[in-house]
Design an enzyme around this catalytic site. Sequence first.
Site, mmCIF file in Angstrom:
data_model
loop_
_atom_site.group_PDB
_atom_site.id
_atom_site.type_symbol
_atom_site.label_atom_id
_atom_site.label_comp_id
_atom_site.label_asym_id
_atom_site.label_seq_id
_atom_site.Cartn_x
_atom_site.Cartn_y
_atom_site.Cartn_z
ATOM 1 N N ILE A 22 0.831 -1.207 0.000
ATOM 2 C CA ILE A 22 0.000 0.000 0.000
ATOM 3 C C ILE A 22 0.870 1.265 0.000
ATOM 4 O O ILE A 22 0.517 2.272 -0.611
ATOM 5 C CB ILE A 22 -0.996 0.010 1.187
ATOM 6 C CG1 ILE A 22 -1.948 1.205 1.104
ATOM 7 C CG2 ILE A 22 -0.301 -0.028 2.537
ATOM 8 C CD1 ILE A 22 -2.853 1.203 -0.089
ATOM 9 N N ALA A 23 2.029 1.182 0.646
ATOM 10 C CA ALA A 23 2.942 2.332 0.657
ATOM 11 C C ALA A 23 3.513 2.557 -0.742
ATOM 12 O O ALA A 23 3.502 3.680 -1.261
ATOM 13 C CB ALA A 23 4.070 2.091 1.660
ATOM 14 N N SER A 44 13.203 -0.563 6.042
ATOM 15 C CA SER A 44 12.732 -1.907 5.707
ATOM 16 C C SER A 44 13.614 -2.937 6.396
ATOM 17 O O SER A 44 14.807 -2.702 6.588
ATOM 18 C CB SER A 44 12.799 -2.111 4.186
ATOM 19 O OG SER A 44 12.495 -3.447 3.860
ATOM 20 N N LEU A 82 2.413 -1.351 8.491
ATOM 21 C CA LEU A 82 2.885 -2.683 8.885
ATOM 22 C C LEU A 82 1.693 -3.622 9.037
ATOM 23 O O LEU A 82 0.542 -3.175 9.036
ATOM 24 C CB LEU A 82 3.643 -2.573 10.216
ATOM 25 C CG LEU A 82 4.950 -1.771 10.162
ATOM 26 C CD1 LEU A 82 5.503 -1.548 11.567
ATOM 27 C CD2 LEU A 82 5.982 -2.466 9.278
ATOM 28 N N HIS A 87 0.865 -2.508 14.479
ATOM 29 C CA HIS A 87 0.491 -1.078 14.437
ATOM 30 C C HIS A 87 0.688 -0.392 15.788
ATOM 31 O O HIS A 87 1.281 0.693 15.863
ATOM 32 C CB HIS A 87 -0.973 -0.916 14.007
ATOM 33 C CG HIS A 87 -1.205 -1.228 12.560
ATOM 34 N ND1 HIS A 87 -2.452 -1.179 11.981
ATOM 35 C CD2 HIS A 87 -0.356 -1.595 11.572
ATOM 36 C CE1 HIS A 87 -2.356 -1.500 10.695
ATOM 37 N NE2 HIS A 87 -1.093 -1.765 10.435
ATOM 38 N N LYS A 105 -5.156 1.380 9.043
ATOM 39 C CA LYS A 105 -6.295 0.822 9.764
ATOM 40 C C LYS A 105 -6.090 -0.670 9.906
ATOM 41 O O LYS A 105 -5.465 -1.255 9.029
ATOM 42 C CB LYS A 105 -7.614 1.106 9.070
ATOM 43 C CG LYS A 105 -7.616 1.206 7.547
ATOM 44 C CD LYS A 105 -7.131 0.094 6.699
ATOM 45 C CE LYS A 105 -7.798 -1.236 6.816
ATOM 46 N NZ LYS A 105 -7.271 -2.240 5.881
HETATM 47 N N1 LIG Z 1 -5.781 2.265 3.243
HETATM 48 C C1 LIG Z 1 -5.716 1.374 2.269
HETATM 49 O O1 LIG Z 1 -6.171 1.594 1.154
HETATM 50 C C2 LIG Z 1 -5.054 0.051 2.546
HETATM 51 C C3 LIG Z 1 -4.914 -0.874 1.504
HETATM 52 C C4 LIG Z 1 -4.197 -2.043 1.753
HETATM 53 C C5 LIG Z 1 -3.692 -2.285 3.027
HETATM 54 N N2 LIG Z 1 -3.878 -1.395 4.026
HETATM 55 C C6 LIG Z 1 -3.313 -1.631 5.366
HETATM 56 O O2 LIG Z 1 -1.914 -1.430 5.250
HETATM 57 C C7 LIG Z 1 -1.206 -2.375 6.040
HETATM 58 C C8 LIG Z 1 -0.239 -3.134 5.143
HETATM 59 O O3 LIG Z 1 -0.944 -3.842 4.133
HETATM 60 P P1 LIG Z 1 -0.182 -4.325 2.788
HETATM 61 O O4 LIG Z 1 -1.120 -5.139 2.027
HETATM 62 O O5 LIG Z 1 0.450 -3.154 2.115
HETATM 63 O O6 LIG Z 1 0.922 -5.280 3.453
HETATM 64 P P2 LIG Z 1 2.251 -5.931 2.864
HETATM 65 O O7 LIG Z 1 2.442 -5.581 1.415
HETATM 66 O O8 LIG Z 1 2.247 -7.359 3.253
HETATM 67 O O9 LIG Z 1 3.378 -5.141 3.663
HETATM 68 C C9 LIG Z 1 3.562 -5.221 5.042
HETATM 69 C C10 LIG Z 1 5.023 -4.885 5.328
HETATM 70 O O10 LIG Z 1 5.249 -4.978 6.726
HETATM 71 C C11 LIG Z 1 6.603 -5.335 6.951
HETATM 72 N N3 LIG Z 1 6.616 -6.388 7.987
HETATM 73 C C12 LIG Z 1 7.155 -6.262 9.241
HETATM 74 N N4 LIG Z 1 6.994 -7.379 9.949
HETATM 75 C C13 LIG Z 1 6.336 -8.250 9.162
HETATM 76 C C14 LIG Z 1 5.892 -9.595 9.355
HETATM 77 N N5 LIG Z 1 6.078 -10.257 10.491
HETATM 78 N N6 LIG Z 1 5.244 -10.196 8.326
HETATM 79 C C15 LIG Z 1 5.022 -9.545 7.167
HETATM 80 N N7 LIG Z 1 5.422 -8.275 6.926
HETATM 81 C C16 LIG Z 1 6.087 -7.634 7.916
HETATM 82 C C17 LIG Z 1 7.191 -5.788 5.628
HETATM 83 O O11 LIG Z 1 8.026 -4.735 5.168
HETATM 84 P P3 LIG Z 1 9.638 -4.721 5.202
HETATM 85 O O12 LIG Z 1 10.063 -6.132 4.893
HETATM 86 O O13 LIG Z 1 9.945 -3.743 4.127
HETATM 87 O O14 LIG Z 1 10.055 -4.259 6.550
HETATM 88 C C18 LIG Z 1 6.006 -5.877 4.701
HETATM 89 O O15 LIG Z 1 6.327 -5.498 3.383
HETATM 90 C C19 LIG Z 1 -2.264 -3.244 6.721
HETATM 91 O O16 LIG Z 1 -2.490 -2.721 8.006
HETATM 92 C C20 LIG Z 1 -3.507 -3.048 5.875
HETATM 93 O O17 LIG Z 1 -4.688 -3.137 6.658
HETATM 94 C C21 LIG Z 1 -4.535 -0.225 3.785
#
Ligand SMILES: NC(=O)c1ccc[n+]([C@@H]2O[C@H](COP(=O)([O-])OP(=O)(O)OC[C@H]3O[C@@H](n4cnc5c(N)ncnc54)[C@H](OP(=O)(O)O)[C@@H]3O)[C@@H](O)[C@H]2O)c1
Length: 306
Positions: A22-23, A44, A82, A87, A105
């Site tokens: 999402i970032a 990261s 995260l 969070h 969220k």
């Molecule tokens: N507002 C919106 O439109 C929206 C949309 C999607 C998601 N979200 C929210 O954003 C958050 C992330 O979602 P996402 O889909 O972007 O997630 P994601 O791609 O899986 O990314 C999560 C990141 O967290 C880090 N991380 C740290 N500890 C971890 C662990 N134990 N397991 C997995 N990852 C870990 C990793 O980054 P590093 O390896 O780089 O440290 C990973 O890339 C969630 O809270 C979700 O609810 C919001």
Amino acid sequence: MQSTHNTHHAPIRWGVLSVANIAVKRVIPAILASKSEKLVAVASRNIARAREVFAHLPELRLYGEYESLLLDPEIDAVYIPLPNSLHAEWTIRALEAGKHVLCEKPLAATAEQGMTVVEAAQASGKLLMEAFMYRFHPQTVWALEQAQAGRIGNIKLVRSSFSFNILLPPRPHDIRLQAALAGGSLMDVGCYPINFCRAVYDHAPSTVAARVSAPGVSEIIGDQGTITIPVPFVPGDADTEVVLSIEGQIIHQRITHVDQYRLEVEHFGTCIRTGAQPALSLTETIDNLRTIEAIYQSAGHPWPLV
Ligand SMILES: NC(=O)c1ccc[n+]([C@@H]2O[C@H](COP(=O)([O-])OP(=O)(O)OC[C@H]3O[C@@H](n4cnc5c(N)ncnc54)[C@H](OP(=O)(O)O)[C@@H]3O)[C@@H](O)[C@H]2O)c1
């Protein structure tokens, strides 16, 4: 030494914890597109991957640990995307490091944990907001204004849902499918309709009961009419509309495409610069967490898991 940067006109300097999807896809492009916000650093666990992803941004500082980014005095605000289970911990750490925090969220895994985060924000004097980006889309703002102005009379019912099929294509390692990371559909997307209902009524529900349904349309039903938002949470790059039906009259309110993530980060940046409180209050955030828990309990599902 504390940075003296934070004047009314200087851009807010952002740091991002992780190379989350999402970032990379939404929030970082929104910060980069904004004149009032500036991306300074990303941290990261996998710095090699971060270098690859951000090769096109040579000025960007990359940290191999989240903590190192929090120690950077040239960062005003931290965006936390995260897994849900992390969070609360990282929001508190960022607040204690003197940063304003925009956290994805839901803000925490449970309401109790959420309260500790809110207390940390109050103790730090820094701003904290949960990143419900759809609240900054003009279609949401317009629909809520119509409802609050009494355009459809007394509100009798709100219908809202958000769904997608996470199993297509199969992604067993997705954080949403990991209970230990506070995943699950209610935490991931169910939290949006809950937030929407609370925004319409301006208070949390007194009781809840749950059943599963699809697809995603939001409807506010009053005793004199209805407001329908056909694509309520992620309208994407297309123009959209809100449909207001009152006394036999149907009004299609066209809404031009906007980047709701950009409106979200710019709103938070403006609050930091001016000292205003974010439009999305922490009372709403805690109500959302309490409602999520009540729905789990209503369904006989144990929550919190740990
Ligand atoms: N507002 C919106 O439109 C929206 C949309 C999607 C998601 N979200 C929210 O954003 C958050 C992330 O979602 P996402 O889909 O972007 O997630 P994601 O791609 O899986 O990314 C999560 C990141 O967290 C880090 N991380 C740290 N500890 C971890 C662990 N134990 N397991 C997995 N990852 C870990 C990793 O980054 P590093 O390896 O780089 O440290 C990973 O890339 C969630 O809270 C979700 O609810 C919001």
